[in-house]
Scaffold this motif. Structure first.
Motif, PDB file in Angstrom:
ATOM      1  N   LEU A 186       0.821  -1.506   0.046  1.00 11.23           N
ATOM      2  CA  LEU A 186       0.151  -0.156   0.008  1.00 11.23           C
ATOM      3  C   LEU A 186       0.627   0.761  -0.191  1.00 11.23           C
ATOM      4  CD1 LEU A 186      -2.576  -1.077   2.588  1.00 11.23           C
ATOM      5  CD2 LEU A 186      -2.972  -0.829  -0.124  1.00 11.23           C
ATOM      6  N   PRO A 187       1.648   1.119   0.610  1.00  6.78           N
ATOM      7  CA  PRO A 187       3.069   2.568   0.466  1.00  6.78           C
ATOM      8  C   PRO A 187       2.851   2.453  -0.456  1.00  6.78           C
ATOM      9  CG  PRO A 187       3.313   1.292   2.109  1.00  6.78           C
ATOM     10  CD  PRO A 187       2.533   0.227   1.878  1.00  6.78           C
ATOM     11  N   GLU A 188       3.693   1.621  -1.552  1.00  6.44           N
ATOM     12  CA  GLU A 188       3.836   2.335  -2.369  1.00  6.44           C
ATOM     13  C   GLU A 188       3.099   2.500  -3.478  1.00  6.44           C
ATOM     14  OE1 GLU A 188       5.680  -1.823  -3.940  1.00  6.44           O
ATOM     15  OE2 GLU A 188       7.297  -1.982  -2.711  1.00  6.44           O
ATOM     16  N   ILE A 189       1.953   1.844  -3.669  1.00  4.86           N
ATOM     17  CA  ILE A 189       0.423   2.661  -4.395  1.00  4.86           C
ATOM     18  C   ILE A 189       0.394   3.652  -4.017  1.00  4.86           C
ATOM     19  CG2 ILE A 189      -1.525   1.788  -4.784  1.00  4.86           C
ATOM     20  CD1 ILE A 189      -1.045  -0.607  -3.859  1.00  4.86           C
ATOM     21  N   VAL A 190      -0.080   4.501  -3.016  1.00  2.00           N
ATOM     22  CA  VAL A 190      -0.240   5.765  -2.785  1.00  2.00           C
ATOM     23  C   VAL A 190       1.091   6.049  -3.151  1.00  2.00           C
ATOM     24  CG1 VAL A 190      -0.188   7.232  -0.478  1.00  2.00           C
ATOM     25  CG2 VAL A 190      -1.266   5.627  -0.618  1.00  2.00           C
ATOM     26  N   ALA A 191       2.753   6.313  -2.894  1.00  2.00           N
ATOM     27  CA  ALA A 191       3.624   6.637  -3.349  1.00  2.00           C
ATOM     28  C   ALA A 191       3.334   6.988  -5.145  1.00  2.00           C
ATOM     29  CB  ALA A 191       4.898   5.965  -3.216  1.00  2.00           C
ATOM     30  N   ALA A 192       3.185   5.737  -5.581  1.00  2.00           N
ATOM     31  CA  ALA A 192       2.867   5.519  -7.003  1.00  2.00           C
ATOM     32  C   ALA A 192       2.250   7.157  -7.224  1.00  2.00           C
ATOM     33  CB  ALA A 192       2.576   4.324  -7.501  1.00  2.00           C
ATOM     34  N   LEU A 193       1.030   7.088  -7.101  1.00  2.00           N
ATOM     35  CA  LEU A 193      -0.179   7.783  -7.101  1.00  2.00           C
ATOM     36  C   LEU A 193      -0.433   9.668  -6.608  1.00  2.00           C
ATOM     37  CD1 LEU A 193      -3.147   6.486  -5.951  1.00  2.00           C
ATOM     38  CD2 LEU A 193      -2.469   6.370  -7.737  1.00  2.00           C
ATOM     39  N   THR A 194       0.965  10.074  -5.684  1.00  2.00           N
ATOM     40  CA  THR A 194       1.577  11.579  -5.471  1.00  2.00           C
ATOM     41  C   THR A 194       2.696  11.798  -5.697  1.00  2.00           C
ATOM     42  OG1 THR A 194       2.198  10.644  -2.614  1.00  2.00           O
ATOM     43  CG2 THR A 194      -0.293  10.373  -2.808  1.00  2.00           C
ATOM     44  N   GLY A 195       3.514  11.258  -5.143  1.00  2.00           N
ATOM     45  CA  GLY A 195       5.108  11.838  -5.994  1.00  2.00           C
ATOM     46  C   GLY A 195       4.560  12.365  -7.068  1.00  2.00           C
ATOM     47  N   PRO A 196       4.536  11.563  -8.187  1.00  2.00           N
ATOM     48  CA  PRO A 196       4.926  12.526  -9.731  1.00  2.00           C
ATOM     49  C   PRO A 196       4.492  13.187  -9.609  1.00  2.00           C
ATOM     50  CG  PRO A 196       4.546  10.075  -9.560  1.00  2.00           C
ATOM     51  CD  PRO A 196       4.334  10.170  -8.067  1.00  2.00           C
ATOM     52  N   ARG A 197       3.273  13.834  -8.555  1.00  2.00           N
ATOM     53  CA  ARG A 197       2.425  14.568  -9.129  1.00  2.00           C
ATOM     54  C   ARG A 197       2.255  15.645  -8.229  1.00  2.00           C
ATOM     55  NH1 ARG A 197      -2.196  13.061  -7.785  1.00  2.00           N
ATOM     56  NH2 ARG A 197      -3.706  13.846  -8.915  1.00  2.00           N
ATOM     57  N   SER A 198       3.558  15.822  -6.732  1.00  2.00           N
ATOM     58  CA  SER A 198       3.534  16.530  -6.212  1.00  2.00           C
ATOM     59  C   SER A 198       3.719  18.502  -6.304  1.00  2.00           C
ATOM     60  CB  SER A 198       4.760  16.535  -5.067  1.00  2.00           C
ATOM     61  OG  SER A 198       5.784  16.063  -5.878  1.00  2.00           O
ATOM     62  N   THR A 199       4.127  18.338  -7.362  1.00  2.00           N
ATOM     63  CA  THR A 199       5.245  19.436  -8.276  1.00  2.00           C
ATOM     64  C   THR A 199       4.640  20.283  -9.319  1.00  2.00           C
ATOM     65  OG1 THR A 199       7.242  17.973  -9.309  1.00  2.00           O
ATOM     66  CG2 THR A 199       7.397  18.875  -7.504  1.00  2.00           C
ATOM     67  N   ARG A 200       3.657  19.820  -9.955  1.00  2.00           N
ATOM     68  CA  ARG A 200       3.201  20.021 -11.299  1.00  2.00           C
ATOM     69  C   ARG A 200       1.612  19.082 -11.136  1.00  2.00           C
ATOM     70  NH1 ARG A 200       6.626  15.513 -12.297  1.00  2.00           N
ATOM     71  NH2 ARG A 200       5.683  14.093 -12.987  1.00  2.00           N
ATOM     72  N   MET A 201       0.592  20.004 -12.608  1.00  2.00           N
ATOM     73  CA  MET A 201      -0.389  20.111 -12.198  1.00  2.00           C
ATOM     74  C   MET A 201      -0.573  18.964 -13.216  1.00  2.00           C
ATOM     75  SD  MET A 201      -3.716  20.609 -11.301  1.00  2.00           S
ATOM     76  CE  MET A 201      -3.247  22.303 -10.340  1.00  2.00           C
ATOM     77  N   MET A 202      -1.198  17.458 -12.783  1.00  2.00           N
ATOM     78  CA  MET A 202      -1.264  15.920 -13.242  1.00  2.00           C
ATOM     79  C   MET A 202      -2.440  15.497 -12.637  1.00  2.00           C
ATOM     80  SD  MET A 202       1.743  13.039 -13.225  1.00  2.00           S
ATOM     81  CE  MET A 202       2.780  13.437 -13.878  1.00  2.00           C
ATOM     82  N   PRO A 203      -3.290  15.658 -13.583  1.00  2.00           N
ATOM     83  CA  PRO A 203      -4.596  14.522 -13.109  1.00  2.00           C
ATOM     84  C   PRO A 203      -4.564  12.928 -12.757  1.00  2.00           C
ATOM     85  CG  PRO A 203      -4.635  14.998 -15.156  1.00  2.00           C
ATOM     86  CD  PRO A 203      -3.786  15.663 -15.100  1.00  2.00           C
ATOM     87  N   LEU A 204      -5.423  12.615 -12.465  1.00  2.00           N
ATOM     88  CA  LEU A 204      -5.152  10.658 -11.692  1.00  2.00           C
ATOM     89  C   LEU A 204      -6.602  10.845 -11.858  1.00  2.00           C
ATOM     90  CD1 LEU A 204      -4.223   8.515 -10.324  1.00  2.00           C
ATOM     91  CD2 LEU A 204      -5.630   9.142  -8.488  1.00  2.00           C
ATOM     92  N   VAL A 205      -6.836   9.756 -13.659  1.00  2.00           N
ATOM     93  CA  VAL A 205      -7.455   9.649 -13.661  1.00  2.00           C
ATOM     94  C   VAL A 205      -8.606   8.241 -12.749  1.00  2.00           C
ATOM     95  CG1 VAL A 205      -9.199   8.075 -15.840  1.00  2.00           C
ATOM     96  CG2 VAL A 205      -6.861  10.493 -15.643  1.00  2.00           C
TER      97      VAL A 205
END
Length: 237
Positions: free
Chosen positions: A83-102
Motif C-alpha cells: 500500500l505505501p508503494e501504491i500511495v507513493a506512485a499516486l502522489t509522488g509524481p504529482r507533487s510538483t506539477r498539475m497532473m490529473p489522476l484518472v
C-alpha cells in the motif's frame, strides 16, 4: 502544485485501477492494483501489484479478475508493504506539477484504497489526489441523454477507445486514461477548463447524477439511497 499550462489533455496523466474481493468499498480488499502514467509524448509506464488480501477471495470476484485465494496467498504481497508503494506512485509524481489522476468510478476505487490504508496503518489523505478525472461522471454529464449502459467496456466502444480486456487492473487503468484523453476531443470545452475547476464541477455533477438515480430507484423502492460523494466516500463515524 504548479500549473504547467493548458490544454491539459496534451500533458501527462496518471490512472489507477484496483481489482478487489467485493463490491462494498468499506469492506472490499485489494487483490490487484495498477498505476499507469501516460501522455505528453512520453512512453507509458505501468506499475502493478498483486496483494494477499488476508481473506478468502469470493468465487464471483475470482471469476472476474482470475486471481484465486491460493495464488494471492502464494504470490501476493502483504498489504502493509504494498500500500505505501501504491500511495507513493499516486502522489509522488504529482507533487510538483498539475497532473490529473484518472479513475473510472472514482468513489469505489479511491474509497477502497482509503479504507485499506486505514486498515493497515498506512498514511493516506485522499485530498492530495486532486485533481481527479472520472470518465464515468464526465460522460454522464456531457452526454446525459444517451441510452444504454455506461460501463467502461461500453464507453470504450462508444468513444472508439482501445480496451485490452475488462477486470484486469492494468488494462482498465490504461483504458480509463484513453477515455480521459478522448473525451476532451469529443467535447472540446473540457480541454479549456482548468483542472481544479473541472475537479470541483465533477463533485457537483456526481451529486446531481446520484440524486437522479435515487429518484428513479424510489419509484419502486421508497427507501433506496444512492451516495453522491465524489471522488471518495468519507469514512463512517
Amino acid at each position: 502544485m504548479t500549473d504547467t499550462g493548458y490544454p491539459w489533455p496534451e500533458g501527462r496523466m496518471l490512472a489507477l485501477d484496483v481489482e478487489t474481493t467485493g463490491i462494498d468499498p468499506d469492506t472490499a480488499r485489494i487483490v490487484t492494483a495498477a498505476v499507469v502514467a501516460v501522455g505528453a509524448g512520453v512512453p507509458a509506464e505501468t506499475t502493478t501489484w498483486l496483494l494477499d488480501p488476508g481473506i478468502d477471495i469470493p468465487a464471483p470476484a475470482t471469476e472476474l479478475h482470475q486471481v484465486t485465494t491460493e495464488r494471492a496467498r502464494a504470490e501476493g504481497r502483504p498489504p502493509a508493504d504494498a500500500l505505501p508503494e501504491i500511495v507513493a506512485a499516486l502522489t509522488g509524481p504529482r507533487s510538483t506539477r498539475m497532473m490529473p489522476l484518472v479513475v473510472f468510478r472514482a468513489p469505489y476505487a479511491l474509497t477502497v484504497l482509503d479504507r485499506e490504508c486505514e486498515r493497515h496503518g498506512v498514511p493516506f489523505t485522499g485530498a492530495v489526489l486532486a485533481p481527479v478525472l472520472d470518465p464515468y461522471v464526465l460522460d454522464k454529464h456531457l452526454d446525459r441523454y444517451r441510452r444504454g449502459r455506461r460501463t467502461m467496456t461500453e464507453l470504450c466502444r462508444h468513444y472508439q477507445v482501445r480496451h485490452d480486456g475488462p477486470n484486469n487492473a492494468a488494462h482498465d487503468a490504461m483504458a480509463a486514461a484513453r477515455l480521459a484523453w478522448r473525451l476532451p476531443r469529443a467535447f472540446p470545452g473540457l480541454a479549456a477548463t482548468p483542472l481544479p475547476d473541472l475537479h470541483q464541477q465533477q463533485i457537483a455533477w456526481a451529486a446531481e447524477q446520484a440524486a437522479g438515480l435515487q429518484e428513479h430507484k424510489r419509484r419502486t423502492d421508497p427507501s433506496a439511497h444512492v451516495n453522491g460523494d465524489w471522488p471518495l466516500i468519507p469514512a463512517r463515524t
